[in-house]
Enzyme design. Structure first.
Site, PDB file in Angstrom:
ATOM      1  N   LEU A 125       6.674 -61.784  14.030  1.00 30.91           N
ATOM      2  CA  LEU A 125       7.104 -60.410  13.761  1.00 30.91           C
ATOM      3  C   LEU A 125       6.559 -59.458  14.834  1.00 30.91           C
ATOM      4  O   LEU A 125       7.321 -58.723  15.458  1.00 30.91           O
ATOM      5  CB  LEU A 125       6.609 -59.990  12.363  1.00 30.91           C
ATOM      6  CG  LEU A 125       6.932 -58.569  11.921  1.00 30.91           C
ATOM      7  CD1 LEU A 125       8.426 -58.408  11.643  1.00 30.91           C
ATOM      8  CD2 LEU A 125       6.143 -58.206  10.644  1.00 30.91           C
ATOM      9  N   PRO A 128       4.125 -57.025  21.616  1.00 28.59           N
ATOM     10  CA  PRO A 128       3.064 -56.330  22.355  1.00 28.59           C
ATOM     11  C   PRO A 128       3.037 -54.823  22.043  1.00 28.59           C
ATOM     12  O   PRO A 128       1.972 -54.224  21.950  1.00 28.59           O
ATOM     13  CB  PRO A 128       3.421 -56.587  23.821  1.00 28.59           C
ATOM     14  CG  PRO A 128       4.204 -57.866  23.802  1.00 28.59           C
ATOM     15  CD  PRO A 128       4.941 -57.881  22.497  1.00 28.59           C
ATOM     16  N   TRP A 156       0.606 -62.477  19.121  1.00 31.68           N
ATOM     17  CA  TRP A 156      -0.333 -62.878  18.051  1.00 31.68           C
ATOM     18  C   TRP A 156       0.285 -63.905  17.114  1.00 31.68           C
ATOM     19  O   TRP A 156       0.182 -63.775  15.899  1.00 31.68           O
ATOM     20  CB  TRP A 156      -0.804 -61.685  17.205  1.00 31.68           C
ATOM     21  CG  TRP A 156      -1.194 -60.460  17.937  1.00 31.68           C
ATOM     22  CD1 TRP A 156      -0.678 -59.212  17.768  1.00 31.68           C
ATOM     23  CD2 TRP A 156      -2.229 -60.342  18.931  1.00 31.68           C
ATOM     24  NE1 TRP A 156      -1.288 -58.325  18.621  1.00 31.68           N
ATOM     25  CE2 TRP A 156      -2.255 -58.997  19.345  1.00 31.68           C
ATOM     26  CE3 TRP A 156      -3.108 -61.234  19.533  1.00 31.68           C
ATOM     27  CZ2 TRP A 156      -3.129 -58.525  20.310  1.00 31.68           C
ATOM     28  CZ3 TRP A 156      -3.975 -60.761  20.501  1.00 31.68           C
ATOM     29  CH2 TRP A 156      -3.983 -59.422  20.869  1.00 31.68           C
ATOM     30  N   ILE A 157       0.962 -64.883  17.668  1.00 32.76           N
ATOM     31  CA  ILE A 157       1.663 -65.828  16.800  1.00 32.76           C
ATOM     32  C   ILE A 157       0.760 -67.004  16.442  1.00 32.76           C
ATOM     33  O   ILE A 157       0.476 -67.881  17.274  1.00 32.76           O
ATOM     34  CB  ILE A 157       2.986 -66.304  17.459  1.00 32.76           C
ATOM     35  CG1 ILE A 157       3.802 -65.093  17.924  1.00 32.76           C
ATOM     36  CG2 ILE A 157       3.779 -67.177  16.488  1.00 32.76           C
ATOM     37  CD1 ILE A 157       4.051 -64.017  16.868  1.00 32.76           C
ATOM     38  N   THR A 158       0.318 -67.001  15.195  1.00 31.84           N
ATOM     39  CA  THR A 158      -0.558 -68.058  14.684  1.00 31.84           C
ATOM     40  C   THR A 158       0.192 -69.390  14.719  1.00 31.84           C
ATOM     41  O   THR A 158       1.332 -69.460  14.252  1.00 31.84           O
ATOM     42  CB  THR A 158      -1.005 -67.710  13.246  1.00 31.84           C
ATOM     43  OG1 THR A 158      -1.704 -66.467  13.293  1.00 31.84           O
ATOM     44  CG2 THR A 158      -1.927 -68.778  12.670  1.00 31.84           C
ATOM     45  N   GLY A 241       1.563 -62.530   1.869  1.00 35.36           N
ATOM     46  CA  GLY A 241       0.598 -62.934   2.893  1.00 35.36           C
ATOM     47  C   GLY A 241      -0.727 -62.211   2.740  1.00 35.36           C
ATOM     48  O   GLY A 241      -1.795 -62.768   3.016  1.00 35.36           O
ATOM     49  N   ARG A 267     -36.934 -69.553   3.362  1.00 35.20           N
ATOM     50  CA  ARG A 267     -37.644 -68.848   4.431  1.00 35.20           C
ATOM     51  C   ARG A 267     -38.880 -68.125   3.875  1.00 35.20           C
ATOM     52  O   ARG A 267     -38.784 -67.308   2.943  1.00 35.20           O
ATOM     53  CB  ARG A 267     -36.695 -67.827   5.060  1.00 35.20           C
ATOM     54  CG  ARG A 267     -37.309 -66.893   6.054  1.00 35.20           C
ATOM     55  CD  ARG A 267     -37.645 -67.600   7.332  1.00 35.20           C
ATOM     56  NE  ARG A 267     -38.078 -66.631   8.341  1.00 35.20           N
ATOM     57  CZ  ARG A 267     -38.683 -66.977   9.462  1.00 35.20           C
ATOM     58  NH1 ARG A 267     -38.930 -68.249   9.731  1.00 35.20           N
ATOM     59  NH2 ARG A 267     -39.041 -66.046  10.324  1.00 35.20           N
ATOM     60  N   GLU A 362      -2.301 -59.232   9.468  1.00 34.91           N
ATOM     61  CA  GLU A 362      -1.425 -59.038   8.306  1.00 34.91           C
ATOM     62  C   GLU A 362      -1.536 -57.618   7.734  1.00 34.91           C
ATOM     63  O   GLU A 362      -1.469 -57.399   6.528  1.00 34.91           O
ATOM     64  CB  GLU A 362      -1.665 -60.124   7.252  1.00 34.91           C
ATOM     65  CG  GLU A 362      -1.354 -61.479   7.852  1.00 34.91           C
ATOM     66  CD  GLU A 362      -0.704 -62.464   6.913  1.00 34.91           C
ATOM     67  OE1 GLU A 362      -0.607 -63.611   7.332  1.00 34.91           O
ATOM     68  OE2 GLU A 362      -0.277 -62.114   5.811  1.00 34.91           O
TER      69      GLU A 362
HETATM   70  N1  COS Z   1       8.976 -54.774  -0.194  1.00 35.77           N
HETATM   71  C1  COS Z   1      10.312 -54.594  -0.090  1.00 35.77           C
HETATM   72  N2  COS Z   1      10.854 -53.650   0.682  1.00 35.77           N
HETATM   73  C2  COS Z   1      10.023 -52.843   1.379  1.00 35.77           C
HETATM   74  C3  COS Z   1       8.625 -52.979   1.308  1.00 35.77           C
HETATM   75  C4  COS Z   1       8.097 -53.984   0.484  1.00 35.77           C
HETATM   76  N3  COS Z   1       6.794 -54.172   0.365  1.00 35.77           N
HETATM   77  N4  COS Z   1       8.072 -52.052   2.104  1.00 35.77           N
HETATM   78  C5  COS Z   1       9.079 -51.354   2.640  1.00 35.77           C
HETATM   79  N5  COS Z   1      10.252 -51.834   2.207  1.00 35.77           N
HETATM   80  C6  COS Z   1      11.585 -51.336   2.533  1.00 35.77           C
HETATM   81  C7  COS Z   1      11.729 -49.879   2.178  1.00 35.77           C
HETATM   82  O1  COS Z   1      12.101 -49.728   0.825  1.00 35.77           O
HETATM   83  C8  COS Z   1      12.797 -49.405   3.121  1.00 35.77           C
HETATM   84  O2  COS Z   1      14.051 -49.777   2.602  1.00 35.77           O
HETATM   85  P1  COS Z   1      15.394 -48.883   2.842  1.00 35.77           P
HETATM   86  O3  COS Z   1      15.753 -49.086   4.265  1.00 35.77           O
HETATM   87  O4  COS Z   1      16.387 -49.484   1.907  1.00 35.77           O
HETATM   88  O5  COS Z   1      15.018 -47.475   2.516  1.00 35.77           O
HETATM   89  C9  COS Z   1      12.540 -50.240   4.365  1.00 35.77           C
HETATM   90  O6  COS Z   1      11.791 -51.390   3.933  1.00 35.77           O
HETATM   91  C10 COS Z   1      11.736 -49.501   5.406  1.00 35.77           C
HETATM   92  O7  COS Z   1      10.530 -49.098   4.815  1.00 35.77           O
HETATM   93  P2  COS Z   1       9.629 -47.939   5.379  1.00 35.77           P
HETATM   94  O8  COS Z   1      10.493 -46.746   5.697  1.00 35.77           O
HETATM   95  O9  COS Z   1       8.495 -47.736   4.452  1.00 35.77           O
HETATM   96  O10 COS Z   1       9.147 -48.565   6.753  1.00 35.77           O
HETATM   97  P3  COS Z   1       8.070 -48.076   7.805  1.00 35.77           P
HETATM   98  O11 COS Z   1       8.586 -48.339   9.164  1.00 35.77           O
HETATM   99  O12 COS Z   1       7.604 -46.693   7.482  1.00 35.77           O
HETATM  100  O13 COS Z   1       6.870 -49.119   7.605  1.00 35.77           O
HETATM  101  C11 COS Z   1       4.796 -50.034   6.784  1.00 35.77           C
HETATM  102  C12 COS Z   1       6.101 -49.270   6.499  1.00 35.77           C
HETATM  103  C13 COS Z   1       3.803 -49.185   7.571  1.00 35.77           C
HETATM  104  C14 COS Z   1       4.233 -50.377   5.438  1.00 35.77           C
HETATM  105  C15 COS Z   1       5.122 -51.326   7.561  1.00 35.77           C
HETATM  106  O14 COS Z   1       5.544 -51.032   8.864  1.00 35.77           O
HETATM  107  C16 COS Z   1       3.958 -52.282   7.680  1.00 35.77           C
HETATM  108  O15 COS Z   1       3.645 -53.018   6.726  1.00 35.77           O
HETATM  109  N6  COS Z   1       3.295 -52.338   8.837  1.00 35.77           N
HETATM  110  C17 COS Z   1       2.270 -53.327   9.094  1.00 35.77           C
HETATM  111  C18 COS Z   1       2.872 -54.570   9.610  1.00 35.77           C
HETATM  112  C19 COS Z   1       1.909 -55.690   9.566  1.00 35.77           C
HETATM  113  O16 COS Z   1       1.301 -55.979   8.537  1.00 35.77           O
HETATM  114  N7  COS Z   1       1.738 -56.371  10.698  1.00 35.77           N
HETATM  115  C20 COS Z   1       0.816 -57.424  10.749  1.00 35.77           C
HETATM  116  C21 COS Z   1       1.316 -58.496  11.580  1.00 35.77           C
HETATM  117  S1  COS Z   1       2.476 -59.466  10.847  1.00 35.77           S
HETATM  118  S2  COS Z   1       1.542 -61.140  10.852  1.00 35.77           S
END
Ligand code: COS
Length: 378
Positions: A125, A128, A156-158, A241, A267, A362
């Site tokens: 996902l 960079p 960062w692909i595990t 996750g 100790r 995550e």
């Molecule tokens: N389950 C289902 N749907 C979800 C959801 C969830 N937990 N979180 C968001 N969505 C949906 C929203 O409902 C929205 O849907 P619609 O397009 O129908 O409105 C869509 O996804 C977009 O959501 P949102 O607008 O909240 O997206 P953002 O870009 O604001 O991102 C965060 C939200 C910050 C929570 C997200 O980008 C995130 O989790 N970032 C971290 C990523 C991460 O953990 N990376 C680690 C590496 S991966 S190993």
């Protein structure tokens, strides 16, 4: 409230604990030093059902549920956190393919993951320039005759150098999160190029690589879920996750706390065991309390997931609290060990390096707070 584990959960916990104690714990320091990917252990773990704890039996999983998965993850992480993260991502990939895949995709990949034929799964996902903000990804998937061409960079692909199947997110059209789709890419695809492994602070026996997708052709049947539905798949997979990483943090913290208690009894200073000093006792008491709170939040999130109730907010709370608490616990464990804790002779040095990333990957602690705050304010 009933906190009693059922037979199946106890069995999975016992199986993971026995394996972790017998095989992983004696090997963990050497795996950390050599940085060798724990291939043989992962295959043994597949044989025990640990690569698909929450996957249906029909696909080779243990079908033991999300709580059993969390318990197993904690046990494996207490012995070897590198092996644990590889297991976590593999289980997550299996679950996401089971949940969103076609019959053919499930048969082809989930059974390969649960059986160990695919030694691991990978979750591609991040990029960079798109870590906390995956909606800003740039990798594209262009429709061509018979399928799609994927182009871009992942980061960062595990298990990226070893995985048999990669879940890859790419833009299929349109800006924002709705223009993202999800694809299954198989190991050996000539357009999929793992880069040099990262030289990490901890989790040194896990494999973390950048990926280049260069004219990477996948057939139309490689699309996972709906066209344009990829972002939601990623968010739902990450919710699960995060329970895995919270469980991993609890396992590392438990190992550090156990080591601290043992060391404090052995100790001697000022003519008595340092465990007799209140300064040490209070550190142990704080760590034990924080660890229990972390475990309870984690198991609550897991049991909501198992009951098919909403659990996104609870998973973020568990991940936030458990990872921060586990960092504090491992840090205290080094303090209890004094100078010896700063050497490789004692496992707490490794635990502190391994646990550090749990507040980062995550979803960072800051992202977890964002998810929680949005739910509070909704
Ligand atoms: N389950 C289902 N749907 C979800 C959801 C969830 N937990 N979180 C968001 N969505 C949906 C929203 O409902 C929205 O849907 P619609 O397009 O129908 O409105 C869509 O996804 C977009 O959501 P949102 O607008 O909240 O997206 P953002 O870009 O604001 O991102 C965060 C939200 C910050 C929570 C997200 O980008 C995130 O989790 N970032 C971290 C990523 C991460 O953990 N990376 C680690 C590496 S991966 S190993």
């Amino acid at each position: 409230m009933d906190f009693t584990l059922n037979e199946a959960q106890l069995l999975v916990q016992r199986t993971a604990r026995d394996y972790a104690e017998r095989r992983l714990k004696p090997a963990a320091a050497q795996l950390d030093r050599s940085g060798v990917f724990p291939l043989e252990y992962l295959q043994e773990m597949a044989g025990l059902g640990l690569m698909g704890v929450n996957i249906s039996e029909g696909l080779g999983g243990a079908e033991a549920g999300a709580v059993a998965y969390s318990l197993a993850m904690t046990e494996i992480a207490a012995a070897c956190a590198s092996t644990a993260v590889t297991m976590a991502v593999t289980n997550m990939v299996g679950e996401v393919i089971e949940a969103f895949g076609t019959e053919e995709q499930r048969e082809r990949h989930v059974t390969a993951l649960t059986s160990g034929r695919h030694v691991a799964g990978a979750f591609a996902l991040s990029e960079p320039e798109a870590g906390s903000d995956p909606g800003g990804m740039r990798t594209t998937a262009t429709r061509v005759d018979g399928g799609y061409l994927l182009e871009g960079q992942k980061q960062w692909i595990t298990s990226g150098a070893h995985a048999g199947v990669f879940v890859v997110w790419a833009r299929t059209g349109g800006a924002g999160t709705r223009g993202i789709s999800c694809f299954l890419v198989e190991k050996g695809n000539p357009g999929l190029k793992p880069g040099r492994a990262e030289d990490k602070m901890g989790l040194r026996a896990s494999n973390t690589v950048p990926l280049t997708l260069e004219r990477c052709f996948v057939p139309a049947s490689a699309l996972l879920g709906e066209l344009g539905g990829g972002f939601k798949i990623a968010m739902m997979a990450l919710d699960g996750g995060r329970i895995g990483i919270a469980s991993q943090a609890c396992g590392i913290a438990r190992a550090a706390l156990d080591a601290s208690g043992k060391y404090a009894r052995d100790r001697q200073q000022f003519g008595k065991p340092i465990a007799d000093f209140q300064a040490i006792q209070w550190m142990l008491a704080d760590s034990a309390t924080e660890l229990d709170a972390a475990l309870l939040l984690t198991l609550r999130a897991a049991s909501l997931k198992e009951a098919r109730q909403p659990f996104s907010r609870e998973a973020s709370m568990a991940k936030l609290f458990a990872s921060e608490a586990a960092n504090a616990i491992c840090n205290r464990a080094v303090q209890v060990h004094g100078g010896y804790g700063y050497t490789r002779e004692f496992a707490v040095e490794r635990h502190l390096r391994d646990v550090r990333v749990t507040t980062i990957y995550e979803g960072t602690s800051e992202i977890q707070r964002t998810v929680i705050a949005r739910s509070v304010l909704r």
